[in-house]
Design an enzyme around this catalytic site. Structure first.
Site, PDB file in Angstrom:
ATOM      1  N   ASP A 125       0.900  -1.248  -0.068  1.00  0.00           N
ATOM      2  CA  ASP A 125      -0.089   0.081   0.070  1.00  0.00           C
ATOM      3  C   ASP A 125       0.930   1.281  -0.003  1.00  0.00           C
ATOM      4  OD1 ASP A 125      -2.216   1.800   0.488  1.00  0.00           O
ATOM      5  OD2 ASP A 125      -3.278  -0.056   1.213  1.00  0.00           O
ATOM      6  N   HIS A 138      -2.822   3.325  -4.694  1.00  0.00           N
ATOM      7  CA  HIS A 138      -2.120   2.820  -3.672  1.00  0.00           C
ATOM      8  C   HIS A 138      -0.736   2.158  -3.654  1.00  0.00           C
ATOM      9  CE1 HIS A 138      -5.529   3.431  -0.674  1.00  0.00           C
ATOM     10  NE2 HIS A 138      -6.302   2.848  -1.671  1.00  0.00           N
ATOM     11  N   GLU A 185      -9.918   2.777  -5.099  1.00  0.00           N
ATOM     12  CA  GLU A 185      -9.533   4.307  -4.686  1.00  0.00           C
ATOM     13  C   GLU A 185      -8.272   4.551  -5.564  1.00  0.00           C
ATOM     14  OE1 GLU A 185     -10.828   4.529  -0.151  1.00  0.00           O
ATOM     15  OE2 GLU A 185      -8.941   3.626  -0.433  1.00  0.00           O
TER      16      GLU A 185
END
Length: 759
Positions: A192, A265, A328
């Protein structure tokens, strides 16, 4: 003849009730599909023999032997071959379904049969839950006849080791908890923005640079100004450690699904290899939480890098799934990149969502060459789903429903039921969490198969899993606290037939099962003992308040005079009716001992409290726990925000009409609103109050714009000259699309509204 029949019938009823009570009291989680209780039981002691008829079940037999030795200090003899007297036996039975098992216990033996090694292992886990939860040299287990098999094939738990790192020993302990509840999938979130945790030999900078950040956010992400420490933080797993964890999981019949995040990410990876980005950087491993604009750029060098990484990853993980994230991913850098825009034009991609689909599909095709299946968060549906992709639906049910209707496999893990980083109690003593509210009862309530799916479509729902993101979880004791016993509730959702589920039964079994958790020194949450309330309207007399507790034993004691409840406080025995504001405090007691936390709630009564309310548009189903009455129940929504106390609107805004019952002289209306941009929640863009004498002709008495609402903070108030009216209408509009650079950018924002006060 009739008298004899009546006696027999009465005897059967009494026996059934006794059996039902025994079933409830057995500390078995998840509840087996078929369970019969016999008389007496079997005692395991030093003379008991463990045996298997063949070599194929010896590993599972050894697991049981090691458990008994480690936890009770009893060393049992084990053997293969001939049947033994006074024994515990395990056997594989090819005529059974692979994950099915039977467990039969009588005074002479314990017999476990499974359709595979997994089935045998699940039978052993059930036997372990029947063992005494304390040190003893004589292990008495109840006489039972169990036939059992799981409802879903995917029964999982997720662990984020990127935000905070956990040792191999701790990861193995986590796997033990999965095994205890017959969960069979471990979703390991390895990369991440805040850290890369897996050794990739071809790219050593991923562990020398990407695995460490120069500091970490202190406090909550929503605090301003943000504060950071300057302590280098990180760690990674060598490939040998990865193999060790995978083997440990395999011995417990758990498949490990690694997650390598892309295309978003990716900040930690870009810090080491900036050429993979759309800009030149420089980049730094993320010190804060949330979403970052810099993502992988769809360059050939990026795909070469990711294919190299995935080649090493697929060699380490024998399971068929590789998780590629896909969630995201801000599109800012792609929109600004001439290369990306030319790539879109060349491939006929109409927007950046289709560019993400292009990215994901290219990775999916590569994974197919490695005989692996791609799984990703539900954002990979946007722009077109990749062939053969499996969807992990986290933003509610909709993504999973869409994927199932497209005949793609789905794992259901919506935030409202499956995000174990949410608060599980409203007590002020709860440790810091990301936000939200997910009590044990809500986890248990979860149904993975949406009603809108046909029987054929429902077949694509593989199962469910719980997710533990670790922004605010810095040590393993807190991992235990946040997952236990919510993991137990989700395990029953995943394993037990829908028609067999019953929260009262689960709560009773859990009260006994927690003795095992204590015996194993697991730091489980005691929020299970907390008091909750049910509030109902009482017309002109205000509200009715009922006190509830999931724990089946003990007494609720309460106060209304601002003092803390104790063992001498009044015992709650019936619901309250109140027509004026008051402070209620309550707690559960077993004798003189208080269990759990003190419940504390202020009830604020005004002209609107308990009155009839009509909503023009219904809230989102996931944030509509109490209906319109939530807005007039006298309770201000808890912070951190509580899904039970707030109504959530995303596509539509609030349009509520309250009938005050009679004409009242009023001059002020207040709306409780929430602001939490991390969770995509924004104050309304406007708020308006209208009044009427007849519920037909309404007159506006005031309006606030977004700036005024933000300045007001949580409570937005419109004041006006006193008017005699019976009906009050409150309208609040959503803030629209979330701006670039903010969490959830490009998605529709939410408004969360709570109490409407009319004075």
């Amino acid at each position: 003849m009739k008298k004899i029949f009546f006696t027999i019938a009465l005897s059967l009823v009494v026996t059934t009730l006794v059996m039902a009570q025994k079933q409830i009291n057995l500390p078995l989680i998840p509840l087996p599909q078929k369970l019969e209780i016999g008389q007496g039981g079997f005692e395991i002691n030093e003379s008991t023999v463990l045996y298997s008829e063949s070599e194929d079940a010896i590993n599972d037999l050894n697991f049981l032997q090691a458990y008994i030795t480690d936890h009770y200090g009893i060393t049992l003899k084990s053997t293969i071959g001939a049947k033994q007297k006074k024994s515990v036996s395990v056997k594989r039975n090819a005529t059974m379904k692979p994950d099915a098992y039977t467990l039969r216990i009588d005074s002479m033996s314990v017999r476990i049969e499974g359709g595979s090694g997994a089935g045998v292992f699940y039978g052993i886990q059930t036997l372990i839950q029947l063992l005494p939860a304390g040190k003893t040299t004589k292990l008495h287990v109840a006489s039972v006849n169990i036939e059992d098999e799981p409802r879903f094939s995917w029964r999982g738990m997720h662990l984020d080791v990127s935000r905070h790192f956990f040792t191999v020993k701790e990861v193995k302990k986590y796997l033990d908890y999965l095994a205890m509840y017959k969960l069979n999938t471990f979703h390991w979130h390895l990369t991440d923005d805040q850290g890369w945790r897996i050794e990739i030999k071809k790219y050593p900078k991923l562990t020398s640079i990407s695995a460490y950040r120069k500091g970490t956010l202190i406090g909550h992400y929503s605090e301003t100004p943000e504060r950071y420490d300057t302590i280098q933080y990180g760690g990674f797993y060598t490939q040998d450690e990865i193999r060790d964890v995978v083997a440990y999981a395999s011995a417990r019949h758990i498949t490990v699904v690694p997650e390598i995040e892309m295309p978003g990410h990716a900040l930690a990876a870009l810090a080491a290899y900036p050429m993979l980005a759309c800009t030149s950087g420089p980049f730094e491993v993320g010190r804060s939480w949330g979403v970052f604009k810099d993502v992988f750029c769809p360059l050939d060098v990026t795909f070469n890098f990711l294919e190299d990484v995935l080649t090493e990853v697929t060699d380490l993980f024998p399971g068929k799934y590789i998780h590629i994230g896909g969630d995201e991913c801000p599109k800012d850098r792609w929109k600004e990149s001439p290369f990306c825009q030319e790539l879109m034009k060349r491939n006929g991609l109409k927007d950046e969502h289709e560019l993400q689909s292009y990215f994901v599909q290219r990775i999916g095709k590569f994974l197919q060459t490695k005989n692996k299946k791609m799984i990703g968060w539900d954002e990979i549906l946007e722009g077109g789903i990749a062939e053969d992709a499996t969807i992990m639906s986290w933003r509610g049910y909709s993504g999973g429903v869409q994927a199932a209707k497209l005949k793609h496999d789905v794992v259901m893990t919506p935030t409202a039921y499956c995000y174990f980083d949410y608060y599980q109690s409203t007590s002020p003593s709860e440790p810091l969490a990301i936000g939200g509210y997910l009590p044990l009862s809500m986890v248990y309530k979860f149904e993975p198969v949406a009603d809108v799916l046909s029987a054929d479509e429902a077949k694509y729902i593989l199962g469910t899993q719980g997710n533990l993101w670790t922004e605010y979880i810095g040590d393993f004791k807190k991992v235990e606290y946040m997952t236990m016993p919510r993991m137990a509730a989700l395990a029953e959702v995943a394993w037990t037939a829908k028609e067999r589920k019953d929260y009262s039964s689960f709560a009773s079994r859990l009260s006994s099962h927690t003795k095992l958790l204590s015996f194993l020194n697991i730091n489980y949450s005691k929020a299970f003992y907390d008091i909750s309330t049910r509030v109902t309207p009482n017309g002109d007399r205000g509200i009715n308040v009922e006190l509830l507790c999931a724990y089946p034993n003990g007494q609720i004691r309460y106060t209304t005079n601002m003092t803390e409840p104790n063992s001498s406080s009044p015992i709650y025995d019936k619901k309250f009716s109140y027509d004026q504001s008051m402070m209620l405090k309550a707690a559960l007691f077993e004798g003189p001992q208080m269990k759990g936390n003190v419940f504390s709630q202020r009830y604020l009564v005004n002209y609107a409290t308990g009155k009839e309310i009509v909503l023009q548009d219904q809230p989102d189903p996931e944030y509509n726990k109490g209906g319109g009455f939530t807005l007039v129940n006298g309770i201000l929504g808890n912070l951190p925000w509580n899904g039970n106390d707030w109504l959530g609107f995303q596509k539509t805004g609030l349009n509520a009409t309250i009938d005050l019952g009679m004409a009242r002289g009023i001059s002020q209306v207040t709306l409780d609103v929430l602001s939490d941009s991390v969770s995509w929640i924004y104050p309304p863009s406007s708020m308006e109050v209208l009044v009427s004498e007849n519920n037909i002709d309404f007159t506006s008495v005031g309006k606030l714009d977004s700036i005024s609402i933000r300045k007001a903070g949580r409570q937005a108030t419109i004041k006006f000259s006193k008017k005699e009216v019976r009906f009050v209408k409150v309208i609040a509009t959503t803030a629209g699309k979330i701006q670039a650079g903010a969490p959830g950018a490009g998605n529709d924002s939410w408004i969360m509204v709570d109490e409407i006060s009319v004075n």
